[in-house]
Every structure is written in structure tokens, then in C-alpha cells.
Write an enzyme that holds these catalytic residues in place. Structure first.
Site, PDB file in Angstrom:
ATOM      1  N   ASP A 192      41.075  28.734  22.571  1.00 40.77           N
ATOM      2  CA  ASP A 192      42.492  28.803  22.936  1.00 40.77           C
ATOM      3  C   ASP A 192      42.874  27.721  23.943  1.00 40.77           C
ATOM      4  O   ASP A 192      44.048  27.413  24.118  1.00 40.77           O
ATOM      5  CB  ASP A 192      42.832  30.185  23.518  1.00 40.77           C
ATOM      6  CG  ASP A 192      43.042  31.208  22.407  1.00 40.77           C
ATOM      7  OD1 ASP A 192      43.030  30.808  21.234  1.00 40.77           O
ATOM      8  OD2 ASP A 192      43.214  32.388  22.717  1.00 40.77           O
TER       9      ASP A 192
ATOM     10  N   GLU B  24      54.801  41.082  31.170  1.00 38.65           N
ATOM     11  CA  GLU B  24      53.773  41.155  32.208  1.00 38.65           C
ATOM     12  C   GLU B  24      54.363  41.569  33.557  1.00 38.65           C
ATOM     13  O   GLU B  24      53.825  42.442  34.246  1.00 38.65           O
ATOM     14  CB  GLU B  24      53.047  39.813  32.336  1.00 38.65           C
ATOM     15  CG  GLU B  24      52.220  39.437  31.122  1.00 38.65           C
ATOM     16  CD  GLU B  24      53.014  38.755  30.033  1.00 38.65           C
ATOM     17  OE1 GLU B  24      52.427  38.441  28.980  1.00 38.65           O
ATOM     18  OE2 GLU B  24      54.227  38.523  30.237  1.00 38.65           O
TER      19      GLU B  24
ATOM     20  N   HIS C  44      39.588  38.327  29.319  1.00 41.02           N
ATOM     21  CA  HIS C  44      39.520  36.912  28.937  1.00 41.02           C
ATOM     22  C   HIS C  44      39.545  36.060  30.207  1.00 41.02           C
ATOM     23  O   HIS C  44      40.500  35.346  30.491  1.00 41.02           O
ATOM     24  CB  HIS C  44      40.653  36.553  27.981  1.00 41.02           C
ATOM     25  CG  HIS C  44      40.594  37.318  26.686  1.00 41.02           C
ATOM     26  ND1 HIS C  44      40.649  38.694  26.635  1.00 41.02           N
ATOM     27  CD2 HIS C  44      40.480  36.893  25.399  1.00 41.02           C
ATOM     28  CE1 HIS C  44      40.579  39.089  25.367  1.00 41.02           C
ATOM     29  NE2 HIS C  44      40.456  38.013  24.597  1.00 41.02           N
TER      30      HIS C  44
ATOM     31  N   SER D 299      43.239  43.598  22.478  1.00 45.09           N
ATOM     32  CA  SER D 299      42.401  42.591  23.138  1.00 45.09           C
ATOM     33  C   SER D 299      41.947  43.052  24.512  1.00 45.09           C
ATOM     34  O   SER D 299      40.812  42.808  24.914  1.00 45.09           O
ATOM     35  CB  SER D 299      43.169  41.272  23.264  1.00 45.09           C
ATOM     36  OG  SER D 299      43.440  40.712  22.002  1.00 45.09           O
TER      37      SER D 299
ATOM     38  N   ARG E 198      35.582  38.355  27.799  1.00 46.45           N
ATOM     39  CA  ARG E 198      35.718  38.486  26.352  1.00 46.45           C
ATOM     40  C   ARG E 198      34.338  38.512  25.701  1.00 46.45           C
ATOM     41  O   ARG E 198      34.112  39.240  24.724  1.00 46.45           O
ATOM     42  CB  ARG E 198      36.526  37.314  25.808  1.00 46.45           C
ATOM     43  CG  ARG E 198      36.650  37.274  24.295  1.00 46.45           C
ATOM     44  CD  ARG E 198      37.169  35.923  23.854  1.00 46.45           C
ATOM     45  NE  ARG E 198      37.401  35.836  22.421  1.00 46.45           N
ATOM     46  CZ  ARG E 198      37.671  34.718  21.780  1.00 46.45           C
ATOM     47  NH1 ARG E 198      37.749  33.585  22.459  1.00 46.45           N
ATOM     48  NH2 ARG E 198      37.875  34.707  20.479  1.00 46.45           N
TER      49      ARG E 198
ATOM     50  N   HIS F 156      77.447  35.777  52.685  1.00 43.33           N
ATOM     51  CA  HIS F 156      76.385  36.328  51.835  1.00 43.33           C
ATOM     52  C   HIS F 156      75.171  36.743  52.646  1.00 43.33           C
ATOM     53  O   HIS F 156      74.658  37.852  52.484  1.00 43.33           O
ATOM     54  CB  HIS F 156      75.974  35.301  50.764  1.00 43.33           C
ATOM     55  CG  HIS F 156      75.010  35.848  49.764  1.00 43.33           C
ATOM     56  ND1 HIS F 156      73.681  36.061  50.039  1.00 43.33           N
ATOM     57  CD2 HIS F 156      75.184  36.241  48.476  1.00 43.33           C
ATOM     58  CE1 HIS F 156      73.085  36.555  48.974  1.00 43.33           C
ATOM     59  NE2 HIS F 156      73.968  36.673  48.005  1.00 43.33           N
TER      60      HIS F 156
END
Length: 498
Positions: A304, A246, A296, A219, A355, A95
Site C-alpha cells: 500500500d 475516524e 497495520h 481489517s 498486520r 467575537h
């Protein structure tokens, strides 16, 4: 892959090399999914059971893939790892390690290959060489583009500009005018909103902008007035709704940047940068102009809680070679950050926005010009300062208030706003000394993020008002007070180093 199927990217062809082996051996013990069915569920055309050692079968599969313009295609090639090696084929031994001279000799015999190393027989070379065909294709392209340029000179010049990575000739001057207007306006808003306002101002100047967000457009505020979504039925847009992807978003941005003709930007919450980390590292390695918007940005996120409150992420970005990282303190610095990111064509930029609302900072024309140097004197003293406060983002206003309180007590305190440490570090020694004179060792850095990064600027005798733990779940105002981001605490830190 699912996004590619959803968008019907018919030009995308992927090969799946199925040899049943990974580094730890046969994959049945940890990999049992039906890959062809999985890709069919994604909306892909799947061509299965292709012999990966038969170039005629591979060619036929590619031709079939090209006939389907409505779906991406997965070509599933069944192969034997180490094919031709009598003692190692089909095993993990080959490999990631060379076969060795003895096994190579045996493999040559097994495959009936009688030629020396690096020798390509003339008959095989003649079949596989694409030099003449490639030269003809290039000549045809050049002739076509020359005719196009003659017929549509302005469009041709625009194509050349965009694919060379150059911005419009008047962009810098227009951006500077917009930045000065923001300084004159003096608006107090969240820097994420300032980012959107900047996009509304810069966007019409840059048709090459290709935006997006990982399911957080409302947001992150990455949608501007000129945005149009890209869909399966209409590819004329300039905005991709990436969904909760993401890493996928950031990797796709790398591909768009490498392709050329577009400047990609994408967004998520700063704490979710972790999911995209490897793609960010690759952008920096490849020196691609991918612009990452992170909102944020601190414990200021509030209720949060610590799962969503970024602490160590800013330092992570700053420590990544060739990554330019901005944390602006108001609308003006936010616009300068965007201008810097757009004008940079040798690497990615991360822009970190708040934010919560941030107060506007008064500046002279010289101070506005110095923002692009990454760090500059925002508030100064008469003569040599007693101490220096260094801050970024939402903590710049706190540093300004603390400096005013200290001045009332007779202390002379300079405030340095440092939105982009990497750019400040690249300035000449004379400028850096003018901003942070070596003789002034009483220094305090203030940032609602991981603290240890700032010792490089304050020295071992300096102090840092920063985060040494995860956050908590509470209103932002209570959290800033809990973790020491108050005028009283900053004042005490300055006094402790004087």
C-alpha cells in the site's frame, strides 16, 4: 451528524447559532451552504427561523424537538453577535474580546438594564431558578431507584457497578488466567488477530463493552463473537459501524465514555489516527477511558506504500500526556495490553497491532507478570550484559535473533521488550534500574517507526534502528531489509556501540 440521522437519535437536540460572523468578519465570502437543507438531507428534523434572543421561541422549539422521537433536531437560531452593544453588535470586534467598560455601560443603557454587575433581580431569579425543581426531580429519582433496587437487587448492583466505572470483581483474576493460557499455547499470529481473540475471551465478561470501527472491521478485527450492531430499529446492540469517520468515531467514543455505563473501543489503521488527532487529545485532557485500536502498524503493511505506512504516529501518541500507548510483540502482550486498557479508568489507551504474523515469545511466570509494567527483560545474560537491545512489536523477534547471533560470537546481550513506554516510565527507580542499568551504556533500540523517540532510552551514545524517512511500496520482507531491519544490521549496530 449524518450518523445521528441514520440512527434516528431522537433525543439529540442541537442549536445552530447563525450570526453570520466569524473571527475574520462576515462569512459570506467563505461560507455559503444552506445549513438547514444540509441537515434535512442527513435525516434531521430542522426548526428554522428561531429568534435566538427570544426565550419563548427557543422554548417552543425545544418542546417541538422533544415531540419528535424518531429524528435528531437542529434548531436554527438567528442571532446578532454582541446583541445590545450600540457600536460593536453585528461585528467581529466582539467575537473573542471583551466589550470594554465604556461599551458595557452603553450596552446596559441600550438594553434597559439598570442593575449592577453580577446582580440578578429577585423577580428574574424566581422565574429562572431551578433549585427547587431540580431537588424535587432528584428526590423522585432516588425514590424510584430505591424501589427498583428492592425489587431487582442484582440488576441495581450491576447498574451501580457499570456507571461507577468499576469492572466485575473477578475480571482481573479471569483475565490473568486467560493470559497464562495464551502463554502456554504459544501461538504465532498477527497481533491484530490476537486482539480479536482477546475480545472473544474478555467480551463475555464485560457487558459494558461498546465496540466499533471506522469502516475497517474486517481489517481491524474488532468484531468478536458476541457483537451485535446498533441500528435505528434496534438499539440493543454493542457495536457501532461508524463508516469512514475516524474523527467522528473518536469524538463519539469520548461522549460514550463521559455518559458512563459503557467502555467504548474503536478502530482504524494507525496512519489514519491523524484524522482523529484532536478527539484523542480531548480524551487525554478529559481523562476518559476510550480505547483506540490501531492496526497495520508499520512499513510491514507492504505494497500500500508510504501513504498507508505509519512512521511518526506512534511517537505522536507516546508524546500525548495521559495517553497510554501499547505496541505488543505477540498474543500474550496483546492480551495484557487489553487488560491494562480496560482496567485503566483515568485516561485513554492506544493499542497498536500488526498486520503480519508475530512469533510467540517464551516467558517465565515472572516475565508474564512484568509485561504490565510496560518494559521488562525478555532475554537476559549471566551477569552484567555487554549491551542491551530494546524493541517493541514486530521488532522484538528481530532483537531476539540478533541477541542469539551476538551470543554465538561471545557477546552478552540483554533484550528488553518495551510495549508501553509510559507505564515503564512510571515504575519505581529500582525496577527501571534493574531493567536498564545505568552502567550499561551500550544500547540499541529497534522499532520500525520514527527513530528519534528512542534516544531517551539509549542515550546520545546509543544507536537506533528505526525510520528516518517515509516508507516505500514493496512486499514487507523487502522493505524490512531495505530499511535495515535485519539481524545483520542490528548486530552491526550493537558492535558499533560496544
Amino acid at each position: 451528524m449524518l450518523l445521528a440521522g441514520t440512527l434516528g437519535l431522537g433525543k439529540l437536540v442541537a442549536f445552530y447559532d447563525d450570526n453570520g460572523i466569524s473571527i475574520d468578519g462576515e462569512v459570506e465570502g467563505w461560507f455559503t451552504d444552506d445549513t438547514p437543507k444540509r441537515f434535512e438531507s442527513y435525516g434531521w428534523q430542522v426548526i428554522s427561523n428561531v429568534d435566538g434572543h427570544d426565550h419563548d421561541q427557543i422554548r417552543a422549539a425545544i418542546e417541538a424537538a422533544h415531540e419528535n422521537t424518531e429524528q435528531p433536531t437542529l434548531i436554527c437560531c438567528k442571532t446578532i453577535i454582541g446583541f445590545g452593544s450600540p457600536n460593536k453588535q453585528g461585528k467581529e470586534d466582539c467575537h473573542g474580546a471583551p466589550l470594554g467598560e465604556e461599551e458595557i455601560a452603553l450596552a446596559r443603557k441600550e438594553l434597559g438594564w439598570e442593575h449592577d454587575s453580577f446582580v440578578i433581580p429577585e423577580d428574574i431569579y424566581a422565574q429562572w431558578s431551578a433549585l427547587e425543581a431540580g431537588q424535587n426531580a432528584e428526590n423522585d429519582w432516588n425514590e424510584s431507584f430505591a424501589a427498583y433496587s428492592k425489587a431487582y437487587p442484582e440488576l441495581a448492583r450491576e447498574l451501580i457497578r457499570r456507571y461507577s466505572g468499576e469492572l466485575p470483581a473477578d475480571f482481573s483474576a479471569q483475565a490473568d488466567e486467560i493470559i497464562q493460557q495464551l502463554q502456554d499455547k504459544g501461538e504465532t499470529i498477527a497481533s491484530r488477530k490476537a486482539s480479536q481473540n482477546t475480545l472473544n475471551a474478555f467480551g463475555p465478561l464485560l457487558p459494558e463493552l461498546m465496540g466499533g470501527s471506522a469502516d475497517l472491521a474486517g481489517s481491524n478485527l474488532t468484531l468478536w463473537s458476541g457483537c451485535k450492531g446498533v441500528t435505528k430499529d434496534d438499539a440493543s446492540g454493542n457495536y457501532l459501524f461508524y463508516g469512514v469517520r475516524e474523527f467522528g468515531m473518536s469524538a463519539i467514543m469520548n461522549g460514550i465514555a463521559l455518559h458512563g455505563g459503557f467502555i467504548p473501543y474503536g478502530a482504524t489503521f494507525l496512519v489514519f489516527m491523524e484524522y482523529a488527532r484532536n478527539a484523542l487529545r480531548m480524551a487525554a485532557l478529559m481523562k476518559q477511558r476510550a480505547i483506540h485500536v490501531y492496526t497495520h502498524d508499520s512499513i510491514g503493511l507492504g505494497e500500500d506504500g508510504p501513504t498507508h505506512q505509519p512512521i511518526e504516529q506512534i511517537a505522536n501518541l507516546r508524546h500525548t500526556p495521559n495517553m497510554s500507548t501499547w505496541r505488543p510483540c505477540d498474543a500474550v502482550e496483546s492480551a495484557v495490553a487489553w487488560k491494562s486498557a480496560l482496567e485503566r479508568n483515568d485516561g485513554p489507551t492506544a493499542m497498536i497491532f500488526s498486520r503480519q504474523n508475530l512469533p510467540h515469545q517464551a516467558r517465565s511466570a515472572e516475565q508474564v507478570a512484568n509485561i504490565s509494567r510496560g518494559g521488562y527483560i525478555l532475554r537476559d545474560t549471566q551477569g552484567t550484559p555487554d549491551a542491551i537491545l530494546i524493541a517493541t512489536g514486530s521488532e522484538v523477534a528481530l532483537a531476539m535473533d540478533a541477541a542469539a547471533a551476538l551470543e554465538a560470537e561471545g557477546k552478552q546481550v540483554r533484550v528488553v521488550s518495551m510495549p508501553a513506554t509510559d507505564l515503564f516510565d512510571k515504575q519505581d527507580a529500582e525496577y527501571r534500574e534493574a531493567v536498564l542499568p545505568a552502567a550499561v551504556t551500550a544500547r540499541v533500540a529497534v522499532e520500525a517507526a520514527q527513530a528519534d523517540y528512542w534516544y531517551k532510552y539509549v542515550g546520545l551514545n546509543g544507536a537506533i534502528v528505526g525510520m528516518t524517512s517515509f516508507g516505500e511500496s514493496a512486499p514487507a520482507g523487502e522493505l524490512f531489509k531495505l530499511f535495515g531491519f535485519t539481524v545483520e544490521n542490528v548486530v552491526e549496530k550493537v558492535k558499533s556501540v560496544l
